[in-house]
Design a protein around this motif. Structure first.
Motif, PDB file in Angstrom:
ATOM      1  N   TYR A  32       0.882  -1.163   0.000  1.00 50.56           N
ATOM      2  CA  TYR A  32       0.000   0.000   0.000  1.00 50.56           C
ATOM      3  C   TYR A  32       0.922   1.215   0.000  1.00 50.56           C
ATOM      4  N   PHE A  34       1.763   5.458  -0.335  1.00 50.03           N
ATOM      5  CA  PHE A  34       1.295   6.776   0.037  1.00 50.03           C
ATOM      6  C   PHE A  34       2.263   7.844  -0.469  1.00 50.03           C
ATOM      7  N   TYR A  36       3.087  11.720   0.947  1.00 47.21           N
ATOM      8  CA  TYR A  36       2.832  12.759   1.933  1.00 47.21           C
ATOM      9  C   TYR A  36       3.572  14.028   1.500  1.00 47.21           C
ATOM     10  N   GLN A  38       5.171  17.776   3.009  1.00 47.89           N
ATOM     11  CA  GLN A  38       5.562  18.526   4.203  1.00 47.89           C
ATOM     12  C   GLN A  38       5.920  19.945   3.805  1.00 47.89           C
ATOM     13  N   GLN A  42       6.271  22.398   9.148  1.00 46.87           N
ATOM     14  CA  GLN A  42       5.018  21.719   9.455  1.00 46.87           C
ATOM     15  C   GLN A  42       5.220  20.205   9.449  1.00 46.87           C
ATOM     16  N   GLY A  43       4.217  19.494   9.948  1.00 38.56           N
ATOM     17  CA  GLY A  43       4.249  18.039   9.891  1.00 38.56           C
ATOM     18  C   GLY A  43       3.832  17.541   8.524  1.00 38.56           C
ATOM     19  N   LEU A  44       3.865  16.237   8.349  1.00 36.68           N
ATOM     20  CA  LEU A  44       3.477  15.635   7.079  1.00 36.68           C
ATOM     21  C   LEU A  44       1.963  15.542   6.983  1.00 36.68           C
ATOM     22  N   LEU A  46      -1.230  13.866   4.323  1.00 31.58           N
ATOM     23  CA  LEU A  46      -1.476  12.934   3.231  1.00 31.58           C
ATOM     24  C   LEU A  46      -1.846  13.673   1.959  1.00 31.58           C
ATOM     25  N   LYS A  49      -3.163   8.143  -1.673  1.00 29.25           N
ATOM     26  CA  LYS A  49      -2.746   6.792  -1.316  1.00 29.25           C
ATOM     27  C   LYS A  49      -3.292   5.776  -2.306  1.00 29.25           C
ATOM     28  N   THR A  51      -4.545   1.944  -2.672  1.00 31.94           N
ATOM     29  CA  THR A  51      -5.008   0.842  -1.836  1.00 31.94           C
ATOM     30  C   THR A  51      -5.490  -0.331  -2.680  1.00 31.94           C
ATOM     31  N   GLU A  88       8.447  19.569   0.624  1.00 29.95           N
ATOM     32  CA  GLU A  88       9.146  18.296   0.540  1.00 29.95           C
ATOM     33  C   GLU A  88       8.108  17.190   0.454  1.00 29.95           C
ATOM     34  N   PHE A  90       7.243  13.015   0.414  1.00 24.22           N
ATOM     35  CA  PHE A  90       7.709  11.720   0.871  1.00 24.22           C
ATOM     36  C   PHE A  90       6.810  10.614   0.328  1.00 24.22           C
ATOM     37  N   THR A  94       3.487   0.729   2.988  1.00 28.29           N
ATOM     38  CA  THR A  94       2.974   0.119   4.212  1.00 28.29           C
ATOM     39  C   THR A  94       2.595  -1.321   3.953  1.00 28.29           C
ATOM     40  N   PHE A 105       9.329   5.031   5.041  1.00 26.07           N
ATOM     41  CA  PHE A 105       9.339   6.283   4.275  1.00 26.07           C
ATOM     42  C   PHE A 105      10.566   6.362   3.385  1.00 26.07           C
TER      43      PHE A 105
END
Lengths: 115, 114
Positions: A32, A34, A36, A38, A42-44, A46, A49, A51, A88, A90, A94, A105
């Motif tokens: 699976y 993804f 992301y 950033q 800041q944080g990452l 989504l 994705k 599936t 950035e 990523f 998974t 990652f």
């Protein structure tokens, strides 16, 4: 074991040009995948994705990615870059392992958009 | 909604000092994670938790300890900080639903050990 390789730690494109960020994966089981994003300080969050429902996945902000099993790739594209896309990115893979989801990652690709 | 909140956002430590990073999520997620982000290395998993009262080691656990006494909180501790622990730390959480579930990230803690 699973792994993710992002080709190019830095990519520069002109505003309005095509964005292509490359991601190749390795996994012994169906993965699976993804993407992301950033933004600075800041944080990452989504972007999109995969599936297994559809090989072409559409995400937020006009981004999309295509899962190609034969090439073990999940490249991220956007037809026309905008200044706000500078961030950035990523790629992550998974799998289920030992009862929990193991996430790996990539090392990230910084996208610069030139006016 | 707050989502995932990390405190503090910035911290400077001297070598040998200790500190605790706090992560709080208000989404009732089962899974919580601590990552460190270093230039050119992506995100590496330090420790994770699959539920209240549980913790497990990730790929880079040495020098860190964690606790999850309450479902909504996941604490990361450094008992004796070292310069090699200078990094940006991210907490994340996700539902207990398998590999297609996205993770939600906090805004990060920038730690410098001098």
């Amino acid at each position: 074991a699973q792994s993710v390789t992002q080709l190019g730690s830095h990519v520069s494109v002109s505003e309005g040009a095509l964005v292509l960020l490359r991601c190749n994966y390795s996994s012994s089981v169906p993965p699976y995948l993804f993407w992301y994003v950033q933004y600075p300080n800041q944080g990452l969050q989504l972007l999109l994705k995969y599936t297994s429902a559809a090989t072409l996945v559409k995400g937020i902000n006009g981004f999309e990615a295509e899962f190609k099993k034969s090439e073990t790739s999940f490249h991220l594209t956007k037809p026309s870059a905008h200044m706000s896309d500078a961030a950035e990115y990523f790629c992550a893979v998974t799998i289920s392992s030992g009862g929990y989801q193991k996430v790996t990652f990539g090392t990230g690709t910084k996208l610069q958009v030139i006016p | 909604n707050a989502g995932v909140t990390q405190t503090p956002k910035f911290r400077v430590l001297k070598t040998g000092q200790s500190m605790t990073l706090l992560c709080a999520q208000d989404m009732n997620h089962e899974y919580m994670y601590w990552y460190r982000q270093d230039p050119g290395m992506g995100l590496r998993l330090i420790h994770y938790s699959v539920g209240e009262g549980t913790t497990a080691k990730g790929e880079v656990p040495d020098g860190y300890n964690v606790s999850r006494l309450k479902k909504q909180n996941f604490l990361l501790g450094l008992e004796s900080a070292a310069p090699s622990q200078t990094s940006v730390y991210f907490c994340a959480s996700s539902l207990l639903r398998g590999p297609t579930t996205e993770a939600f990230f906090g805004q990060g803690t920038r730690l410098t050990v001098v």
